[in-house]
Design a protein around this motif. Structure first.
Motif, PDB file in Angstrom:
ATOM      1  N   PRO A  25       0.793  -1.245   0.000  1.00 31.90           N
ATOM      2  CA  PRO A  25       0.000   0.000   0.000  1.00 31.90           C
ATOM      3  C   PRO A  25       0.817   1.282   0.000  1.00 31.90           C
ATOM      4  O   PRO A  25       0.678   2.131   0.881  1.00 31.90           O
ATOM      5  N   PHE A  26       1.692   1.439  -0.977  1.00 29.80           N
ATOM      6  CA  PHE A  26       2.484   2.660  -1.072  1.00 29.80           C
ATOM      7  C   PHE A  26       2.277   3.297  -2.435  1.00 29.80           C
ATOM      8  O   PHE A  26       2.176   2.621  -3.453  1.00 29.80           O
ATOM      9  N   ASN A  45       2.264   5.748   2.504  1.00 30.64           N
ATOM     10  CA  ASN A  45       1.358   4.633   2.749  1.00 30.64           C
ATOM     11  C   ASN A  45      -0.066   5.114   2.499  1.00 30.64           C
ATOM     12  O   ASN A  45      -0.477   6.151   3.016  1.00 30.64           O
ATOM     13  N   ASP A  47      -2.738   3.166   3.131  1.00 34.33           N
ATOM     14  CA  ASP A  47      -3.576   2.243   3.887  1.00 34.33           C
ATOM     15  C   ASP A  47      -3.955   2.819   5.251  1.00 34.33           C
ATOM     16  O   ASP A  47      -4.346   2.087   6.144  1.00 34.33           O
ATOM     17  N   LYS A  49      -1.916   4.184   7.465  1.00 34.13           N
ATOM     18  CA  LYS A  49      -0.824   4.171   8.438  1.00 34.13           C
ATOM     19  C   LYS A  49       0.084   5.365   8.204  1.00 34.13           C
ATOM     20  O   LYS A  49       0.235   5.838   7.086  1.00 34.13           O
ATOM     21  N   GLN A  51       3.172   6.093   7.524  1.00 34.73           N
ATOM     22  CA  GLN A  51       4.438   5.575   7.027  1.00 34.73           C
ATOM     23  C   GLN A  51       4.779   6.275   5.721  1.00 34.73           C
ATOM     24  O   GLN A  51       3.898   6.555   4.909  1.00 34.73           O
TER      25      GLN A  51
END
Length: 76
Positions: A25-26, A45, A47, A49, A51
């Motif tokens: 998911p990036f 990210n 998703d 998160k 990140q």
């Protein structure tokens, strides 16, 4: 900060292909579509998160850039 619409370089393309092949998911945002505190990360990210991924190559970043950008993004 990346120029709006900048295209991914070779290492970023490798990561894009890896993420797609493994359904990770990036999303590439290194073209300036996402700015965090005045700086643009390479990947984000998608998703939910908190990140991001930075590709530190020697063409765009000097040796001190890694620590400086890491600390900058860490605050978010």
């Amino acid at each position: 900060m990346a120029a709006r619409g900048a295209k991914p370089n070779y290492p970023e393309l490798v990561l894009i292909n890896l993420f797609q092949a493994h359904n990770l998911p990036f999303k590439y945002v290194g073209d300036g579509q996402f700015i965090l505190g005045g700086l643009c990360p390479d990947f984000l990210n998608i998703d939910g998160k908190k990140q991001l991924i930075e590709c530190f190559g020697i063409y765009w970043h000097d040796v001190f850039d890694v620590a400086k950008r890491t600390e900058h993004f860490r605050q978010y």
